[in-house]
Design a protein around this motif. Structure first.
Motif, PDB file in Angstrom:
ATOM      1  N   PRO A 128      60.915  10.595  14.392  1.00  0.00           N
ATOM      2  CA  PRO A 128      59.842   9.941  15.376  1.00  0.00           C
ATOM      3  C   PRO A 128      58.337  10.320  15.325  1.00  0.00           C
ATOM      4  CG  PRO A 128      62.036  10.286  16.568  1.00  0.00           C
ATOM      5  CD  PRO A 128      62.135  10.888  15.350  1.00  0.00           C
ATOM      6  N   ILE A 129      58.570  11.557  15.268  1.00  0.00           N
ATOM      7  CA  ILE A 129      56.861  11.994  15.377  1.00  0.00           C
ATOM      8  C   ILE A 129      56.261  11.480  14.258  1.00  0.00           C
ATOM      9  CG2 ILE A 129      55.626  14.398  15.471  1.00  0.00           C
ATOM     10  CD1 ILE A 129      57.735  15.197  17.567  1.00  0.00           C
ATOM     11  N   LEU A 130      56.840  12.018  13.065  1.00  0.00           N
ATOM     12  CA  LEU A 130      56.149  11.885  11.884  1.00  0.00           C
ATOM     13  C   LEU A 130      55.781  10.522  11.438  1.00  0.00           C
ATOM     14  CD1 LEU A 130      57.987  14.630   9.780  1.00  0.00           C
ATOM     15  CD2 LEU A 130      55.608  14.720  10.651  1.00  0.00           C
TER      16      LEU A 130
ATOM     17  N   ALA B 130      55.396   8.099  13.905  1.00  0.00           N
ATOM     18  CA  ALA B 130      54.245   7.741  14.630  1.00  0.00           C
ATOM     19  C   ALA B 130      53.009   8.148  14.280  1.00  0.00           C
ATOM     20  CB  ALA B 130      54.807   8.219  16.033  1.00  0.00           C
ATOM     21  N   VAL B 131      53.105   9.407  13.774  1.00  0.00           N
ATOM     22  CA  VAL B 131      51.781   9.878  13.256  1.00  0.00           C
ATOM     23  C   VAL B 131      51.356   9.114  11.991  1.00  0.00           C
ATOM     24  CG1 VAL B 131      50.964  11.907  12.183  1.00  0.00           C
ATOM     25  CG2 VAL B 131      52.235  12.205  14.242  1.00  0.00           C
ATOM     26  N   GLU B 132      52.271   8.966  11.157  1.00  0.00           N
ATOM     27  CA  GLU B 132      51.850   8.015  10.020  1.00  0.00           C
ATOM     28  C   GLU B 132      51.412   6.746  10.467  1.00  0.00           C
ATOM     29  OE1 GLU B 132      54.838   8.108   6.828  1.00  0.00           O
ATOM     30  OE2 GLU B 132      54.723  10.351   6.936  1.00  0.00           O
TER      31      GLU B 132
ATOM     32  N   ALA C  86      63.613  13.944  16.715  1.00  0.00           N
ATOM     33  CA  ALA C  86      62.097  14.578  17.016  1.00  0.00           C
ATOM     34  C   ALA C  86      61.271  14.419  15.979  1.00  0.00           C
ATOM     35  CB  ALA C  86      61.986  15.931  17.528  1.00  0.00           C
ATOM     36  N   TRP C  87      61.517  15.088  14.698  1.00  0.00           N
ATOM     37  CA  TRP C  87      60.503  14.921  13.715  1.00  0.00           C
ATOM     38  C   TRP C  87      60.361  13.795  13.170  1.00  0.00           C
ATOM     39  CZ3 TRP C  87      58.398  18.911  14.970  1.00  0.00           C
ATOM     40  CH2 TRP C  87      59.236  20.086  15.215  1.00  0.00           C
TER      41      TRP C  87
END
Lengths: 334, 63, 164
Positions: free
Chosen positions: C34-36, C38-40, C31-32
């Protein structure tokens, strides 16, 4: 979630808590009301081996005991809510005020899946599903969808306003997973504590100790030379002072996680005790005006607890980040 | 005559309350003076309040 | 404090630590991370886009300034050209006028001369013709007058009378 749903949920949860108290009252009507409220609160604060929803509906949970090198596993239904004892592999166990004791004086170590452990597991699964789904949604488009839309600002807040300012641009990435997990875990589990399910995981010292210990271990393991230098050989102070400061600083490193542990535990416990005591006042007043006043107060307090649930998660995360920051900070200014 | 420990705990709570109150008040003043620094002030305020709160709890649990 | 130590549950501590560390590791991986990332990536994308827009804006401004300059130059050039053209036109017109005037004068003069010449010619011719005609008439009259003897006599008498 809009504000109407929120208020509705709150009212429902306050009413449900009331109904639990009311039922207890109805059953042990002969006891002194004040003692009874105290007992209910104490019972509510304790972990239990059954998951009791109401008096008619309860689920037995598995009991896992490690006694004298043997592992005994059986269902808590065998205790019949603490009224009977159960014998397994020649050892007789019974329930004494929520603690499991062995008849022949052995000391069993209790690894049971209690009510709190069940909820830790539920939150574990919830977070796993929630955040992996959120991560998957980024594969489809750069913008979050569904739950992600609510969660992304929080994730970004933790990154931009907690991690980066306290740890620094250079090192913050390796702590992000812990900070995010600990924030959401504490927050969600605190919110569960406010539901009428009657769980309160974070008012167990074992849970908060575990959380604080991870912060402590992470700080200690990732600390750089300058962090230890500032503890054992404080630069810029006279040599005799260094010998005095070293034990103080060393104690400080232990006090930090200790205060983390106590803060979370005490805030949540105090919140629950106060909320339940005010609900209990309804049965003491027994009057129209006093009871509605207590209800209003309890409602306001429930709203406050909702804030506290998030605030404690925030403070825990914030202070963890601060400690991590001090561990990786580079002091080249003096 | 012995003073019960709970009285001491009460005194500590009063002290902690005054301390947190002062932090909050000063933070308000600071925000009023520099509204653009609100986020930073709030963070500092919460940290300071949390530290005092820790002392308060320590006293309560010592009882 | 005693209460805290009494309440401490080893089992809960064990499960909490186990589940929580597992949760951190699992979420980090699934989760973290891929999420971070993607956000970056998205933030970088936005930053790049913003920078590109800024650049384009600056370029646009430079272009506009250039255009303005070129336009101003063109305007000046046009003014100069127009002025020149006007001057040229005036000159040409004036020249043409002068030329036309002189030409017209020339033509007029020559025409007058021609007219005069023609007139003279006509006058001479007329004179000659009149002379011829008078001679003819005189001849005819003389012939007719002289055909009759009486008349001839009379005429002679008359002419004699006159000459007297």
């Amino acid at each position: 979630m809009n504000i109407k749903t929120l208020i509705f949920t709150l009212v429902i949860s306050v009413f449900s808590s009331l109904s639990i108290l009311a039922e207890e009252h109805a059953i042990h009507g002969e006891k002194d009301i004040k003692t009874e409220i105290k007992e209910t609160i104490a019972h509510h604060l304790m972990d239990s081996h059954d998951f009791i929803l109401t008096h008619d509906l309860s689920f037995p949970l598995p009991i896992i005991l490690y006694t004298d090198g043997n592992l005994d596993i059986f269902s808590s239904a065998n205790f019949h809510h603490g009224t009977t004892s159960h014998t397994v592999n020649g050892r007789t166990y019974s329930l004494d005020h929520g603690h499991i004791v062995e008849a022949s004086g052995l000391h069993p170590i209790d690894f049971s899946i209690t009510k709190n452990v069940t909820f830790i597991m539920i939150v574990f699964l919830m977070m796993l599903i929630m955040f992996t789904r959120m991560a998957k949604s980024y594969k489809k488009s750069a913008l979050p969808s569904g739950m992600g839309r609510l969660l992304e600002p929080i994730v970004l807040y933790i990154r931009d306003d907690i991690a980066i300012p306290n740890i620094g641009e250079k090192h913050y990435k390796k702590y992000m997973s812990y900070l995010l997990t600990v924030f959401f875990f504490i927050w969600i589990i605190n919110l569960f504590g406010l539901t009428p399910l009657g769980v309160n995981v974070t008012n167990n010292i074992a849970v908060t100790l575990s959380l604080a210990l991870i912060t402590y271990v992470l700080t200690t393991v990732t600390a750089n030379k300058s962090y230890w230098g500032h503890i054992f050989w404080m630069p810029g102070v006279p040599v005799p002072m260094k010998f005095i400061l070293a034990p103080i600083e060393l104690l400080g490193t232990i006090i930090k996680p200790f205060s983390l542990m106590i803060r979370l535990y005490a805030n949540i416990t105090a919140g629950h005790v106060v909320l339940m005591s005010i609900l209990g006042l309804i049965f003491i007043f027994k009057g129209w005006i006093g009871s509605s006043l207590s209800f209003g107060l309890a409602f306001a307090l429930a709203l406050l607890e909702l804030l506290v649930a998030a605030l404690q998660a925030y403070i825990f995360t914030m202070l963890s980040a601060l400690y991590f920051g001090s561990a990786v900070e580079e002091h080249d200014d003096h | 005559m012995e003073i019960p420990a709970i009285v001491g705990a009460g005194l500590v709570v009063i002290g902690a309350g005054i301390g947190i109150g002062r932090i909050g008040g000063s933070a308000m003043d600071a925000i009023a003076r520099q509204p653009e620094a609100t986020a930073k002030i709030q963070t500092a305020m919460l940290i300071a309040a949390a530290l005092i709160e820790g002392i308060g709890f320590a006293a309560l649990f010592a009882v | 404090m005693d209460k805290l130590i009494n309440d401490f549950s080893v089992g809960l501590f064990f499960w909490q630590s186990l589940l929580f560390i597992a949760l951190i590791l699992l979420l980090k991986k699934f989760a973290w991370g891929p999420i971070l990332t993607a956000v970056e990536e998205r933030e970088d994308g936005i930053k790049d886009a913003l920078e590109a827009a800024e650049k384009a804006k600056a370029e646009m401004q430079a272009l506009n300034a250039d255009n303005e300059r070129i336009l101003a130059e063109a305007r000046i050039e046009r003014d100069v050209l127009l002025k020149e053209a006007r001057e040229m036109k005036d000159k040409i017109v004036n020249e043409a006028k002068d030329q036309a005037n002189t030409e017209a004068d020339k033509i007029l003069i020559s025409a007058k001369e021609q007219i005069n010449n023609e007139k003279m010619k006509a006058i001479t011719e007329l004179k000659n013709q009149v002379a011829d005609m008078s001679i003819d008439i005189a001849e005819k009259i003389l012939k007719s007058e002289l055909s009759d003897k009486n008349k001839q006599n009379e005429l002679v008498a008359e002419a004699l009378k006159l000459t007297k």
